[in-house]
Design a protein around this motif. Sequence first.
Motif: not given
Length: 106
Positions: A78-91
């Motif tokens: 984990y880092q402060p800029n971590s994300r689970l990519s399934c929770q990021v919707t692209l636009n």
Amino acid sequence: MPTLEITDLAGNVSTLDATSGDTLMEALRDNGYDDILAICGGVCSCSSCHCYIEGEWADKLNKPGEDELQLVSSTEHYQPNSRLSCQVTLNDDMDGMKVTIAQQDY
Ligand code: FES
């Protein structure tokens, strides 16, 4: 259609022409980025879609939800800029976003 810059686990950098409305996980998985396991299929219960959102892009995205933050912050890498990519919707506004695939815990 945002074009993303992806760094894989081996450090290879490539561009990915993604589709707005897809999640980042779907874009990676469907375009052959095998470092993304996405074991749970995108329901925020496995953390095997862990990525880092690089630079200013990390602040531009919506904030992670409580479930996502709890899961991703418990990962070994984990880092402060971590994300689970399934929770990021692209636009389309994400054109040029830089993403690094994180080492998985397993
Ligand atoms: S695919 Fe399982 S948490 Fe994202």
